[in-house]
Design a protein around this motif. Sequence first.
Motif, short mmCIF file in Angstrom:
data_model
loop_
_atom_site.label_atom_id
_atom_site.label_comp_id
_atom_site.label_asym_id
_atom_site.label_seq_id
_atom_site.Cartn_x
_atom_site.Cartn_y
_atom_site.Cartn_z
N SER A 164 0.84 -1.20 0.00
CA SER A 164 0.00 0.00 0.00
C SER A 164 0.87 1.25 0.00
CB SER A 164 -0.92 0.00 1.23
OG SER A 164 -1.83 -1.07 1.17
N THR A 165 0.43 2.24 -0.77
CA THR A 165 1.21 3.47 -0.87
C THR A 165 0.31 4.66 -1.11
OG1 THR A 165 2.97 4.59 -2.11
CG2 THR A 165 1.54 3.11 -3.35
N ASP A 166 0.73 5.82 -0.63
CA ASP A 166 0.02 7.05 -0.97
C ASP A 166 0.74 7.79 -2.09
OD1 ASP A 166 2.23 7.96 0.36
OD2 ASP A 166 1.14 8.87 2.03
N GLU A 220 10.33 4.19 -3.68
CA GLU A 220 9.99 2.93 -3.02
C GLU A 220 8.99 2.13 -3.84
OE1 GLU A 220 8.22 1.33 1.28
OE2 GLU A 220 7.79 3.36 0.61
N SER A 221 7.96 2.79 -4.35
CA SER A 221 6.96 2.10 -5.15
C SER A 221 7.55 1.53 -6.43
CB SER A 221 5.81 3.05 -5.50
OG SER A 221 5.16 3.51 -4.34
N LYS A 281 9.73 -2.97 -9.74
CA LYS A 281 10.88 -3.49 -10.51
C LYS A 281 11.38 -4.82 -9.94
CE LYS A 281 14.11 -0.51 -11.67
NZ LYS A 281 15.05 0.65 -11.54
N SER A 282 11.23 -5.00 -8.63
CA SER A 282 11.75 -6.21 -7.99
C SER A 282 11.06 -7.49 -8.47
CB SER A 282 11.62 -6.10 -6.46
OG SER A 282 10.26 -6.17 -6.05
N VAL A 283 9.83 -7.36 -8.99
CA VAL A 283 9.12 -8.56 -9.49
C VAL A 283 9.20 -8.67 -11.01
CG1 VAL A 283 7.57 -8.56 -7.51
CG2 VAL A 283 6.86 -7.42 -9.61
N ASP A 284 9.83 -7.69 -11.67
CA ASP A 284 10.06 -7.73 -13.12
C ASP A 284 8.79 -8.09 -13.89
OD1 ASP A 284 11.47 -7.61 -15.50
OD2 ASP A 284 12.05 -9.72 -15.41
N PRO A 285 7.75 -7.24 -13.79
CA PRO A 285 6.46 -7.60 -14.38
C PRO A 285 6.46 -7.54 -15.90
CG PRO A 285 6.39 -5.35 -13.61
CD PRO A 285 7.71 -5.91 -13.15
N ILE A 303 -1.21 -3.53 -14.48
CA ILE A 303 -2.62 -3.25 -14.74
C ILE A 303 -3.13 -2.23 -13.72
CG2 ILE A 303 -4.92 -4.22 -15.07
CD1 ILE A 303 -2.73 -5.30 -16.99
N ILE A 304 -3.68 -1.13 -14.22
CA ILE A 304 -4.24 -0.07 -13.37
C ILE A 304 -5.76 -0.07 -13.52
CG2 ILE A 304 -4.25 2.39 -12.84
CD1 ILE A 304 -1.48 1.59 -12.62
N VAL A 305 -6.47 -0.15 -12.40
CA VAL A 305 -7.94 -0.10 -12.44
C VAL A 305 -8.44 0.81 -11.32
CG1 VAL A 305 -10.08 -1.42 -12.52
CG2 VAL A 305 -7.95 -2.49 -13.27
N ALA A 306 -8.93 1.98 -11.68
CA ALA A 306 -9.54 2.90 -10.71
C ALA A 306 -8.66 3.13 -9.49
CB ALA A 306 -10.91 2.35 -10.28
N PHE A 307 -7.43 3.57 -9.74
CA PHE A 307 -6.48 3.76 -8.64
C PHE A 307 -6.50 5.17 -8.07
CE2 PHE A 307 -2.01 4.33 -7.04
CZ PHE A 307 -2.16 3.50 -5.94
N GLY A 308 -6.81 6.16 -8.89
CA GLY A 308 -6.97 7.51 -8.37
C GLY A 308 -5.69 8.31 -8.20
N GLN A 309 -4.58 7.83 -8.74
CA GLN A 309 -3.34 8.61 -8.72
C GLN A 309 -2.79 8.67 -10.15
OE1 GLN A 309 -0.33 7.40 -5.90
NE2 GLN A 309 -1.84 6.86 -4.33
N PHE A 310 -2.31 9.85 -10.53
CA PHE A 310 -1.67 9.99 -11.84
C PHE A 310 -0.29 9.34 -11.80
CE2 PHE A 310 -4.76 13.42 -12.59
CZ PHE A 310 -5.12 13.11 -13.89
N LEU A 311 0.10 8.74 -12.92
CA LEU A 311 1.42 8.15 -13.04
C LEU A 311 2.38 9.19 -13.64
CD1 LEU A 311 0.49 4.63 -14.42
CD2 LEU A 311 0.76 5.35 -12.05
N SER A 312 3.53 9.32 -13.03
CA SER A 312 4.52 10.29 -13.50
C SER A 312 5.14 9.83 -14.81
CB SER A 312 5.60 10.48 -12.45
OG SER A 312 6.38 9.30 -12.32
N ARG A 313 5.75 10.78 -15.51
CA ARG A 313 6.45 10.42 -16.76
C ARG A 313 7.60 9.46 -16.46
NH1 ARG A 313 5.83 12.52 -21.51
NH2 ARG A 313 4.67 14.30 -20.66
N SER A 314 8.24 9.64 -15.31
CA SER A 314 9.33 8.74 -14.92
C SER A 314 8.83 7.32 -14.73
CB SER A 314 9.97 9.25 -13.62
OG SER A 314 10.94 8.33 -13.14
N PHE A 315 7.67 7.18 -14.08
CA PHE A 315 7.08 5.84 -13.90
C PHE A 315 6.79 5.21 -15.25
CE2 PHE A 315 3.77 2.76 -13.41
CZ PHE A 315 3.89 2.23 -12.13
#
Length: 320
Positions: free
Chosen positions: A73-75, A81-82, A87-91, A95-107
């Motif tokens: 869980s993260t804010d 950290e997020s 990255k640690s699980v190398d996906p 998949i994003i579903v109704a998360f409510g936070q914008f993803l940065s360009r870096s992400f």
Amino acid sequence: MTKKMMKVAMKLSKIVYIGNPEFAIGPLKHLQKSEDFDIKLVITQMDKKRSRGKLLPVAVKKYAINEDLPVFSTDNINSDESIEMIKSVDPDFIIIVAFGQFLSRSFLNTFKDKVLNVHASILPQYRGASPINHSLLNGDDETGVSIMLVDSGMDSGDVLKICKLKIDKNHNYNSLSEDLSELGGICLVDTLRNFDDLFSNRMIQNSEEATYTGFITKDMGKIDFNEDAVVINNKMRALYSWPKLFFEYNDQTVKLHDFDIVEKFSENEPGQIIKVNEEGIFVNCNDKCLVMKEIQFPGKKRMSVSDYLKGNQIEKVKLR
């Protein structure tokens, strides 16, 4: 070779799943049921203060814990950290579903072309926070789910697949959300299974055709009796979960849970209570007459008008 051994032998797509509300549980369940995917991590927002100030997990976190899925869980999904956790699980896919936070360009640059969103509308229509509500508010006959690549805009990424759904006249926000959540799971699984082909033929959205939806606010539930009955009925369906419809009666805010629509039989102005009996409270709107059947006064339980009248009276005043 057993089914379990075959599954282990296959190269499963590794999934990081990011979501919060009930709507996001449907697609997660479908990924679980499929033998093609391995859910390596579920990410949700932090626990929220809810009932009587208690900290409680969001719906997806509660579900993931019950299913023994790894949860983080993260804010701030864009924090170092997020990103390192993901990255640690190398996906293979995020998949994003109704998360409510914008993803940065870096992400997005870190996980380029791996980040997909399940959005509850036929894009580019109804981008933004409340697509399901607005499908009902506008009386649409059809809606759907779009599986799209995430970019830095508001639901503006390239669309991989659209799955459509007819809106039934009995659909309200809750039932339509459930049906779209289920459809979203089916559509997502099919998209991931055919990702390379769908990616090569993805649809670039025409932003000039886009419509945007904001957050639903409490004041949207106030009934305007000068509107047509179909408009008021669409609001009832769209705002069924929250804030529901309400009106002002003698300086009290009363919720309306159920009503019928009949032809006008008087020339009273909209909002004026015409008559009251066991059938309901009869009030004209612009073109029809509303028969209010189930109401709720402040601090009281919802009840039928017929039950309310057993110990109370309704004055023939004008409602606001």
